[in-house]
Design a protein around this motif. Structure first.
Motif, PDB file in Angstrom:
ATOM      1  N   SER A 124      29.173  28.460  14.582  1.00  0.00           N
ATOM      2  CA  SER A 124      29.372  27.512  15.595  1.00  0.00           C
ATOM      3  C   SER A 124      28.774  26.118  15.014  1.00  0.00           C
ATOM      4  N   ASP A 125      29.715  25.189  15.454  1.00  0.00           N
ATOM      5  CA  ASP A 125      29.157  23.780  15.009  1.00  0.00           C
ATOM      6  C   ASP A 125      29.032  22.988  16.336  1.00  0.00           C
ATOM      7  N   ARG A 126      28.699  23.096  17.516  1.00  0.00           N
ATOM      8  CA  ARG A 126      28.496  22.296  18.592  1.00  0.00           C
ATOM      9  C   ARG A 126      27.204  21.926  18.885  1.00  0.00           C
ATOM     10  N   GLU A 127      27.400  20.495  19.239  1.00  0.00           N
ATOM     11  CA  GLU A 127      25.807  20.061  19.707  1.00  0.00           C
ATOM     12  C   GLU A 127      25.209  20.487  20.930  1.00  0.00           C
ATOM     13  N   ASP A 128      23.968  20.353  21.165  1.00  0.00           N
ATOM     14  CA  ASP A 128      23.686  20.914  22.345  1.00  0.00           C
ATOM     15  C   ASP A 128      23.762  20.026  23.685  1.00  0.00           C
ATOM     16  N   ARG A 129      23.801  20.360  24.754  1.00  0.00           N
ATOM     17  CA  ARG A 129      24.184  19.624  26.127  1.00  0.00           C
ATOM     18  C   ARG A 129      22.792  18.709  26.021  1.00  0.00           C
ATOM     19  N   ASP A 130      23.133  17.428  26.280  1.00  0.00           N
ATOM     20  CA  ASP A 130      21.811  16.459  26.449  1.00  0.00           C
ATOM     21  C   ASP A 130      21.110  16.527  27.886  1.00  0.00           C
ATOM     22  N   ILE A 131      19.672  16.496  27.788  1.00  0.00           N
ATOM     23  CA  ILE A 131      19.100  16.511  28.961  1.00  0.00           C
ATOM     24  C   ILE A 131      18.909  15.010  29.426  1.00  0.00           C
ATOM     25  N   PRO A 132      19.417  14.841  30.692  1.00  0.00           N
ATOM     26  CA  PRO A 132      19.176  13.256  31.150  1.00  0.00           C
ATOM     27  C   PRO A 132      17.674  13.092  31.330  1.00  0.00           C
ATOM     28  N   SER A 133      17.202  11.771  30.952  1.00  0.00           N
ATOM     29  CA  SER A 133      15.843  11.652  31.290  1.00  0.00           C
ATOM     30  C   SER A 133      15.648  10.269  32.080  1.00  0.00           C
ATOM     31  N   SER A 134      14.598  10.173  32.941  1.00  0.00           N
ATOM     32  CA  SER A 134      14.383   8.812  33.435  1.00  0.00           C
ATOM     33  C   SER A 134      12.695   8.840  33.743  1.00  0.00           C
ATOM     34  N   PRO A 135      12.503   7.569  33.970  1.00  0.00           N
ATOM     35  CA  PRO A 135      11.017   7.244  34.140  1.00  0.00           C
ATOM     36  C   PRO A 135      10.177   8.232  35.280  1.00  0.00           C
ATOM     37  N   PRO A 136       8.984   8.658  34.802  1.00  0.00           N
ATOM     38  CA  PRO A 136       8.273   9.453  36.058  1.00  0.00           C
ATOM     39  C   PRO A 136       8.086   8.478  37.226  1.00  0.00           C
ATOM     40  N   GLY A 137       8.323   8.703  38.311  1.00  0.00           N
ATOM     41  CA  GLY A 137       8.080   8.253  39.389  1.00  0.00           C
ATOM     42  C   GLY A 137       6.451   8.001  40.004  1.00  0.00           C
ATOM     43  N   ALA A 190       8.984  23.962  24.716  1.00  0.00           N
ATOM     44  CA  ALA A 190       8.487  22.625  24.236  1.00  0.00           C
ATOM     45  C   ALA A 190       9.574  21.467  24.520  1.00  0.00           C
ATOM     46  N   SER A 191       8.537  20.511  25.312  1.00  0.00           N
ATOM     47  CA  SER A 191       9.663  19.272  25.658  1.00  0.00           C
ATOM     48  C   SER A 191       9.239  18.306  24.894  1.00  0.00           C
ATOM     49  N   ASP A 192       9.937  17.115  25.233  1.00  0.00           N
ATOM     50  CA  ASP A 192       9.925  15.907  24.106  1.00  0.00           C
ATOM     51  C   ASP A 192       8.389  15.168  24.132  1.00  0.00           C
ATOM     52  N   PRO A 193       7.577  15.277  25.300  1.00  0.00           N
ATOM     53  CA  PRO A 193       6.442  14.542  24.905  1.00  0.00           C
ATOM     54  C   PRO A 193       5.516  15.120  23.749  1.00  0.00           C
ATOM     55  N   LEU A 194       5.752  16.447  23.408  1.00  0.00           N
ATOM     56  CA  LEU A 194       4.848  16.946  22.436  1.00  0.00           C
ATOM     57  C   LEU A 194       4.871  16.438  21.115  1.00  0.00           C
ATOM     58  N   LEU A 195       6.200  15.889  20.762  1.00  0.00           N
ATOM     59  CA  LEU A 195       6.421  15.041  19.510  1.00  0.00           C
ATOM     60  C   LEU A 195       5.549  13.917  19.299  1.00  0.00           C
ATOM     61  N   ASP A 196       5.447  13.194  20.554  1.00  0.00           N
ATOM     62  CA  ASP A 196       4.772  11.877  20.704  1.00  0.00           C
ATOM     63  C   ASP A 196       2.962  12.405  20.493  1.00  0.00           C
ATOM     64  N   LEU A 197       2.725  13.578  21.163  1.00  0.00           N
ATOM     65  CA  LEU A 197       1.308  13.809  21.000  1.00  0.00           C
ATOM     66  C   LEU A 197       1.050  14.265  19.499  1.00  0.00           C
ATOM     67  N   ILE A 198       1.980  15.026  18.801  1.00  0.00           N
ATOM     68  CA  ILE A 198       1.843  15.215  17.274  1.00  0.00           C
ATOM     69  C   ILE A 198       1.777  13.980  16.455  1.00  0.00           C
ATOM     70  N   ASP A 199       2.534  13.061  16.707  1.00  0.00           N
ATOM     71  CA  ASP A 199       2.341  11.871  16.101  1.00  0.00           C
ATOM     72  C   ASP A 199       1.170  10.938  16.142  1.00  0.00           C
ATOM     73  N   ALA A 200       0.726  11.117  17.456  1.00  0.00           N
ATOM     74  CA  ALA A 200      -0.613  10.537  17.847  1.00  0.00           C
ATOM     75  C   ALA A 200      -1.747  11.166  17.229  1.00  0.00           C
ATOM     76  N   GLY A 201      -1.609  12.273  16.665  1.00  0.00           N
ATOM     77  CA  GLY A 201      -2.647  12.882  16.048  1.00  0.00           C
ATOM     78  C   GLY A 201      -3.647  13.850  17.257  1.00  0.00           C
ATOM     79  N   SER A 251      17.808  13.006  21.668  1.00  0.00           N
ATOM     80  CA  SER A 251      17.511  12.168  20.801  1.00  0.00           C
ATOM     81  C   SER A 251      16.028  12.717  20.084  1.00  0.00           C
ATOM     82  N   ALA A 252      15.284  13.654  21.083  1.00  0.00           N
ATOM     83  CA  ALA A 252      14.252  14.484  20.673  1.00  0.00           C
ATOM     84  C   ALA A 252      14.541  15.379  19.550  1.00  0.00           C
TER      85      ALA A 252
END
Length: 330
Positions: free
Chosen positions: A205-218, A275-286, A301-302
């Motif tokens: 298979s060579d298909r991209e995953d379906r993207d998850i739309p994101s929006s700023p938290p309310g 695991a969701s996107d913000p965990l990558l930011d947490l790793i990068d922030a140490g 993007s993540a």
């Protein structure tokens, strides 16, 4: 097993009416697309059959809705993630047996759902010993490979080969506790063992995953997130050290994780279903010591960020099967 490599269309001819078909994945990724897409096309083209679809977690519309739309599902076992299948169940056109993650595999081992005819599993590859290299999702795939009479492997070429070794596959012993004392401990193998005689087809298979739309938290999500951060700060002051954190996903929880990336917390351990996107930011922030999860639920993007910097993120992740949420872990 090179002689088993074939097209999705040929692999789809293996299915018969009434088969119990097990698969694995999340509502976004980790599930095999090509084989089920070819099966839906086969049914739509006048070869009617209905299967019992077994997966503890919800699957994407690429499987659930595609098969529901052509009347290809007789019974769904596990949980539902797609609109058209949910509507078909509510109309009484598809049977439904609810099962929670961590329980479905136990019930399957006890024979509650009958014999599993075939497991269709996404993988990142197969090693020289014929073992399966999992990709971005494990969940119940090891159980289905072991329990099914036949196996169809779908190798996703979008999964980086560097993920080999990031998994910890352990088969719980009946009636025994799972000897996992720490979320970051390894007790199993990086691979899913498979009887080569069971493997009927291998599809690429060579298909991209379906993207998850994101929006700023309310505003409400941010208020909830700040209350959660305040609670953890209080607990750290009381206990001195935080236990592993189990966090779901959604606006409030993503906002909470984003706040942690800007906090003074450190050496955090996460024990997660996905695991969701913000965990990558947490790793990068140490801020992270390690993450134990069953799957990734990243935006496009993540996921690109994770794959392109895999050597950086690799030491922080351990992928485990669905037993992670079962009662056998004490």
């Amino acid at each position: 097993m090179q002689d088993r490599v074939t097209t999705a269309r040929e692999a789809a001819l293996f299915f018969r009416d009434g088969m119990v078909v097990a698969t694995s994945g999340t509502g976004v990724s980790g599930f095999p697309r090509e084989v089920f897409r070819a099966l839906a096309e086969r049914i739509q083209n006048g070869d009617p059959l209905r299967i019992d679809l077994l997966s503890s977690g919800p699957l994407g519309p690429e499987i659930e809705d595609a098969l529901a739309e052509v009347g290809g599902i007789r019974r769904r076992i596990g949980s539902v993630g797609s609109k058209l299948l949910r509507q078909a169940i509510n109309r009484g056109e598809v049977g439904f047996i609810e099962g929670k993650t961590g329980k479905v595999c136990q019930y399957a081992r006890r024979g509650y759902y009958g014999k599993i005819d075939v497991a269709v599993i996404e993988a990142a590859g197969i090693n020289e010993e014929g073992q399966v290299i999992p990709g971005t999702c494990v969940y119940d795939a090891p159980d289905w490979v072991q329990l099914a009479s036949a196996v169809i492997l779908e190798i996703n070429l979008r999964r980086p080969p560097g993920m080999e070794g990031m998994h910890d596959i352990y088969y719980p012993k009946p009636g025994r506790c799972i000897p996992l004392n720490d979320p970051l401990e390894r007790i199993g193998s990086p691979y899913i063992p498979v009887d080569s005689a069971k493997v009927k087809y291998i599809v690429f298979s060579d298909r991209e995953d379906r993207d998850i739309p994101s929006s700023p938290p309310g505003e409400n999500a941010l208020r909830i997130a700040k209350n959660m951060e305040a609670f953890l700060t209080q607990e750290r002051g009381r206990q001195g050290e935080l236990p592993p954190l189990e966090v779901g996903f959604g606006d409030a929880l993503n906002a909470f994780l984003s706040l942690l990336a800007r906090s003074d917390f450190s050496s955090l351990i996460f024990y997660l279903g996905v695991a969701s996107d913000p965990l990558l930011d947490l790793i990068d922030a140490g801020k992270v010591k390690g993450i134990c999860c069953s799957a990734l639920r990243f935006s496009g993007s993540a996921l690109h960020r994770f794959c392109s910097r895999l050597e950086h993120y690799r030491p922080y992740f351990i992928f485990r099967p669905a037993y992670r949420r079962g009662g056998g872990v004490l």
